[in-house]
Motif scaffolding. Structure first.
Motif, PDB file in Angstrom:
ATOM      1  N   ASP A 169      20.788 -14.859  25.630  1.00 39.10           N
ATOM      2  CA  ASP A 169      19.789 -15.671  24.935  1.00 39.10           C
ATOM      3  C   ASP A 169      18.371 -15.237  25.314  1.00 39.10           C
ATOM      4  O   ASP A 169      17.479 -15.179  24.450  1.00 39.10           O
ATOM      5  CB  ASP A 169      19.985 -17.152  25.276  1.00 39.10           C
ATOM      6  N   GLU A 200      15.734 -13.813  22.621  1.00 39.79           N
ATOM      7  CA  GLU A 200      14.472 -14.531  22.456  1.00 39.79           C
ATOM      8  C   GLU A 200      13.289 -13.590  22.666  1.00 39.79           C
ATOM      9  O   GLU A 200      12.286 -13.647  21.927  1.00 39.79           O
ATOM     10  CB  GLU A 200      14.398 -15.691  23.443  1.00 39.79           C
ATOM     11  N   ARG A 227      12.973 -11.404  19.634  1.00 44.85           N
ATOM     12  CA  ARG A 227      12.409 -12.186  18.531  1.00 44.85           C
ATOM     13  C   ARG A 227      10.893 -12.338  18.686  1.00 44.85           C
ATOM     14  O   ARG A 227      10.150 -12.251  17.715  1.00 44.85           O
ATOM     15  CB  ARG A 227      13.081 -13.566  18.492  1.00 44.85           C
ATOM     16  N   ASP A 228      10.455 -12.551  19.937  1.00 45.97           N
ATOM     17  CA  ASP A 228       9.029 -12.789  20.180  1.00 45.97           C
ATOM     18  C   ASP A 228       8.261 -11.525  20.539  1.00 45.97           C
ATOM     19  O   ASP A 228       7.089 -11.587  20.921  1.00 45.97           O
ATOM     20  CB  ASP A 228       8.872 -13.811  21.321  1.00 45.97           C
TER      21      ASP A 228
END
Length: 330
Positions: free
Chosen positions: A250, A254, A257-258
């Motif tokens: 995760d 994440e 994604r960022d």
């Protein structure tokens, strides 16, 4: 207790068959036992002593290695206990230890759990390799009531005959550790291969798969029965350890994604450090000698060595003392 001279291997798939072949090559009086007629034919071609009857196999043997699937291992202890001679020692090769130790109550004082950390995605006696265990860790999980003599003899068998590295730890620690080091890797390999198989890009994945894909999915080629067997018999430890794996995944996703470059560098640097330690862990070689009457200290030493990730690589007993050669993390 002296070195084992007469050995029976019950179950002769990849692991049991490799033990059988290595012991036979070492000149030990060993017999294999498996109910499968096809396996018996392979044993005959290889010149390996063989029988389909457990009672026949275990009579007169001073070491019995249970290498059948986990359900069969647990269900076969009573039959072994009924036929084996007094003074014989029993071990197994199952990938879980807490449940196996609990099932071995009929062998109290004579059973030591075992798990050689070696294997391939292949199966069966035809895939057996007498060199499979060379330099591989071989876990031994003795119950708290075990005497030092059978454990010492089994350590010697693992190191001197199988040419593996013995590590003595308790059953609970073993199950938690292999959940992360062995069982969850099968989940991850299956997930990657399964996702690729279900993708419309599957034909080009198979065409373009590089080393990273092949290495990451190697154990997905394992017989599914073996994989399911290990996952379900160690399901609580697998579920407990999965949280850390899922949490790390995760964090990675994440950060992707960022677009967090530095976070990803940190995450994969930590992962690379562990991977490099697995490939080339710095070890120091030491020896330790125990007087013949110092069994409690000898057993405590073996447990302490295993707790810090150390291996026994040699065991030389004499009438007055036993000397261990061990590798400990530098």
């Amino acid at each position: 207790m002296e070195a084992f001279r007469r050995i029976a291997v019950i179950g002769t798939g990849l692991i049991g068959g490799s033990i059988l072949r290595r012991a036979h090559d070492a000149g030990i009086d060993v017999i294999g036992c498996d109910p499968d007629p096809g396996t018996a034919e392979i044993a005959s071609r290889l010149g390996l002593p063989f029988t389909a009857d457990v009672g026949t196999a275990v009579i007169g043997r001073d070491l019995i290695v249970c290498a059948a699937p986990l359900d069969a291992i647990r269900g076969g202890f009573d039959a072994i206990a009924a036929s084996m001679d007094d003074g014989g020692v029993v071990t197994d090769v199952g990938s879980t230890k807490t449940d196996v130790l609990a099932a071995a109550s009929s062998l109290a004082g004579r059973f030591i759990g075992g798990h050689p950390m070696a294997g391939t995605e292949l199966s069966g006696l035809a895939a057996a390799d007498p060199n499979l265990f060379t330099d591989a860790p071989w876990v031994l999980c003795p119950p708290s009531t075990i005497l030092i003599e059978p454990l010492r003899s089994l350590v010697g068998f693992v190191t001197d005959v199988m040419r593996a590295k013995a590590i003595v730890i308790d059953a609970e620690r073993h199950d938690e550790t292999v959940a992360l080091s062995s069982h969850i890797p099968h989940v991850l390999a299956g997930a990657l291969a399964g996702a690729a198989a279900a993708s419309p890009m599957a034909p080009t994945v198979t065409a373009l798969a590089a080393g990273s894909f092949r290495d990451g999915t190697r154990v997905a080629g394992t017989n599914p029965d073996r994989t399911v067997d290990m996952l379900l018999h160690n399901r609580q430890a697998v579920l407990d350890q999965w949280g850390g794996v899922a949490g790390f995944m995760d964090e990675v996703l994440e950060a992707v994604r960022d677009n967090e470059h530095e976070t990803l560098i940190d995450l994969f640097t930590g992962a690379a450090t562990l991977r490099n330690a697995v490939v080339a862990r710095a070890m120091t070689t030491r020896t330790r000698t125990f007087a013949s009457g110092d069994g409690a200290a000898e057993l405590a030493y073996l447990r302490e060595l295993g707790a810090v990730g150390g291996y026994v690589t040699g065991c030389v007993p004499s009438g007055l003392a036993t000397t261990y050669t061990a590798e400990t993390p530098a």
